[in-house]
Design an enzyme around this catalytic site. Structure first.
Site, short mmCIF file in Angstrom:
data_model
loop_
_atom_site.label_atom_id
_atom_site.label_comp_id
_atom_site.label_asym_id
_atom_site.label_seq_id
_atom_site.Cartn_x
_atom_site.Cartn_y
_atom_site.Cartn_z
N GLU A 154 3.83 -5.62 -4.24
CA GLU A 154 2.55 -6.33 -4.21
C GLU A 154 2.35 -7.23 -5.44
O GLU A 154 1.49 -6.97 -6.29
CB GLU A 154 1.39 -5.34 -4.08
N GLU A 310 3.27 -1.14 4.60
CA GLU A 310 2.38 -0.01 4.27
C GLU A 310 1.11 -0.14 5.09
O GLU A 310 0.55 -1.22 5.21
CB GLU A 310 1.93 -0.07 2.81
C1 GLA Z 1 -0.75 -0.30 -2.33
C2 GLA Z 1 0.52 0.01 -3.06
C3 GLA Z 1 0.97 1.41 -2.93
C4 GLA Z 1 -0.20 2.35 -3.01
C5 GLA Z 1 -1.17 2.00 -1.94
C6 GLA Z 1 -2.29 2.98 -1.92
O1 GLA Z 1 -0.59 -0.89 -1.14
O2 GLA Z 1 1.58 -0.83 -2.72
O3 GLA Z 1 1.87 1.68 -3.97
O4 GLA Z 1 -0.79 2.24 -4.25
O5 GLA Z 1 -1.67 0.71 -2.19
O6 GLA Z 1 -3.47 2.51 -1.49
#
Ligand code: GLA
Length: 673
Positions: A154, A310
């Site tokens: 991210e 995710e």
């Molecule tokens: C993000 C991150 C993960 C985790 C999630 C949890 O998407 O990429 O590592 O922290 O949020 O909400």
């Protein structure tokens, strides 16, 4: 130029999540892989936050545990999406390189103990991240289990902007490359205003905390620079990996955060697009926000299949109120993504962490263990996805494009706009939501794209529009397209300077109107327009329009523009340009779009309320993905094979309340034969 999309070597639809064995004793690993098999998991992302456990001291690597984890996964037929851990440098890194910390706009260097505090402009960070990416690629680049690379995590979150000395130095270089001369920079930024003229490159600072609002052209360039710096880090790691591995490379986007990354540019650099998506719990129709993010993700990848890297099985842990998903919701979310082009459905994370900041975040194995609703639903989802291998590679086809331009979003969001009620995302959502409820599938596009495949293009918030892009939109209309433009569009050029000729001037040929004056409304002030004899409520915004060639379709009957044109329709060449100079409520927007649909030859799909249905077109068949968000059982006319129930339909598909279906149907062309 887009890289040719490359899909990881995987059977069927990818299913799995982030896996963090480093947080667990060794004996849990065996249980993990056994349960992964039970759940149908075929892909896990590992190593994302494990830098300090791999490079234990600067330049000193210990791959023992990672070797073992990868071997264990491989032995169990589970493929690996191998992370580079560069989103979270270890404690030794910051101890050795204190200058590599990002600095806030208030001049505070960020401290250790969270994640993502590195300055993306610091040479030490760049060097260290390429070193660890190279080491991982050299060791695992040909490993048969490793099918995908997951660079960083991210980008831009939690820290994108950086005001450190390293960032300031790179910012000046970036400006020199962009403008060549200070004269060009001074002109682009309009530095004659407030006496900001620059005579030396070294006098230009990053837009840190200042006494009043900062030059908006400078801020917009700083957003571009920040995005470019982040992407340069990605590209450096990607190229380091490519030197040792031919496996596809991705980094996980955040399409629903509309943050600091211009995903059109990022998508051109990855082999496969991936996205993280979390529902906004406060949004009672969160499935519509999800659909926007999924469509945007597919669109930045120009329609290629993508991976949902995710999402959550239930609640997250970082919103003010973290609402748990109820039975069936995780599956509905997953199938909405799949319907909108995702060929991989992954979660954060496999097993809920006992310690640390995210222990209240849901997981595929929750703290309650495997005798839980969540794990049962995870296993059921894995089974369902396992039956959908043939869907992979099929593509969503859309007749409508909504413009989404990150630069315009950034620019509109700067300070000192005519009203705090102007909200780019809100307008996009409003128009998108109408189309979602009408069952009309949408792509997102840039105003510079070839828009000829679309019957209808909507510009809900195109505040920044270059003259060249305005010409592209005008040509789209002239050659038969239907364009709808909402208020506060085509106001400024790429330097946040008002267009010569005034607000909206570059779109005047297409729209047949010019905006003489913006008339923002007071908080809660209501206005009214009349369209086809019906009074429609409007709020937030009105304009004094000068109608040059358009037909007035609705006029203001209340508010500061009373008596003036509100909604106009202009025939230009073979197409039509609509202008909506105010914010109608949902019913008003529906009425306006009903007329627009007629111009564009579009019809609502006639789905029952709360039902989402998207078509993916394969080489030999169409796949109808149907999600019933409502509390009622619904029936839809449909022939084909229900792939989840593994049953042939007799002309009707019945979907229980809250359930999903995927139906293989014939192509429309095949039906005509
Ligand atoms: C993000 C991150 C993960 C985790 C999630 C949890 O998407 O990429 O590592 O922290 O949020 O909400």
């Amino acid at each position: 130029m887009h890289a040719t999309p490359r899909w990881p070597d995987l059977p069927g639809i990818a299913f799995g999540g982030d896996y963090t064995p480093e947080q667990w004793p060794r004996d849990v690993w065996d249980e993990d892989v056994a349960l992964m098999r039970e759940a149908g998991v075929n892909l896990v992302s590992i190593g994302i936050f494990a830098w300090g456990l791999i490079e234990v001291r600067e330049g000193e690597f210990d791959f023992t545990w990672l070797d073992e984890v990868i071997a264990l996964l491989h032995a169990n037929g589970i493929r690996v999406d191998l992370g580079t851990p560069t989103a979270s440098p270890p404690a030794w890194f910051f101890a050795n390189h204190p200058d590599a910390r990002a600095v806030t706009r208030d001049g505070v260097p960020l401290g250790f103990g969270a994640r993502g505090m590195a300055s993306h402009s610091a040479p030490a960070y760049r060097e260290a991240s390429v070193r660890i990416a190279t080491a991982l690629a050299a060791r695992y680049g040909d490993h048969p289990a490793v099918v995908l690379w997951h660079v960083h995590n991210e980008y831009g979150v939690p820290v994108g902007e950086d005001f450190s000395p390293h960032a300031v130095r790179e910012w000046r270089r970036w400006l020199e490359r962009r403008y060549g001369t200070l004269d060009a920079l001074n002109a682009a930024w309009g530095t004659a205003f407030w006496g900001q003229h620059y005579g030396e490159w070294d006098h230009i600072g990053a837009p840190a905390t200042a006494p009043s609002t900062i030059n908006p052209a400078q801020l917009l360039d700083f957003a571009r620079f920040t995005d470019d710096q982040l992407r340069a880090c990605f590209i450096a790691e990607r190229d380091a990996i490519r030197a040792h591995s031919d496996r596809p490379i991705t980094t996980n986007f955040m399409a629903n955060q509309h943050g600091g990354c211009d995903l059109w540019k990022w998508a051109a650099e990855v082999d496969v697009v991936s996205d993280d998506h979390y529902l906004w719990a406060a949004d009672e129709d969160a499935e519509i926000g999800l659909a926007i993010a999924a469509d945007l993700t597919r669109s930045v990848g120009r329609g290629a299949p993508w991976i949902l890297m995710e999402h959550s099985t239930s609640a997250v842990n970082w919103q003010p109120r973290n609402i748990a998903k109820r039975a069936g919701e995780m599956a509905r979310n997953s199938f909405s993504h799949l319907g909108r082009g995702a060929d991989g459905i992954l979660f954060f994370q496999w097993r809920a962490s006992r310690s640390g900041a995210e222990k209240f975040h849901s997981a595929m194995i929750p703290h309650a263990g495997t005798s839980s609703r969540v794990f049962r639903e995870v296993t059921a989802l894995g089974g369902d996805l396992g039956r959908l291998g043939e869907v992979r590679g099929s593509r969503v086809v859309a007749d409508v494009a909504i413009l989404w331009d990150f630069e315009s979003f950034w620019a509109q969001g700067l300070e000192w706009r005519p009203s705090e009620d102007l909200d780019h995302s809100e307008r996009v959502r409003a128009y998108y939501e109408r189309l979602w409820r009408d069952g009309i599938t949408v792509d997102f596009a840039l105003p510079s794209h070839d828009l000829s495949p679309y019957r209808l293009v909507i510009a809900p918030a195109q505040y920044l529009l270059s003259a060249a892009d305005a010409a592209n939109l005008t040509a789209y209309v002239a050659s038969g397209g239907v364009l709808v433009t909402s208020f506060f569009s085509a106001v400024v050029d790429e330097n946040d300077a008002v267009h010569p000729g005034g607000f909206g001037a570059p779109l005047e040929p297409a729209l047949g109107v010019r905006v003489e004056e913006h008339l923002p409304l007071r908080h809660s002030q209501a206005g009214e327009i009349v369209l086809d004899g019906a009074a429609l409520a409007v709020d937030v915004w009105q304009e004094d329009l000068v109608v040059t060639s358009a037909e007035v379709r609705a006029a203001y009957t209340a508010g500061p523009a009373a008596g003036g044109a509100a909604v106009t329709r202009n025939v230009h060449g073979d197409g039509v340009g609509w202008y909506v100079s105010t914010r109608p409520d949902a019913a008003g927007l529906a009425a306006i779009l009903a007329s627009v649909y007629r111009d564009a030859g579009l019809r609502p799909a006639g789905l029952p309320a709360g039902v989402e249905a998207i078509t993916r077109r394969g080489a030999d068949a169409d796949y109808r993905v149907v999600i019933n968000h409502s509390g009622e059982r619904v029936s839809l006319e449909m022939s084909g094979t229900d792939l989840l129930a593994q049953a042939d339909l007799e002309g009707v598909l019945t979907v229980e309340a809250g359930a999903v279906a995927v139906v293989r149907t014939s192509h429309p062309q095949q039906e005509q034969q």
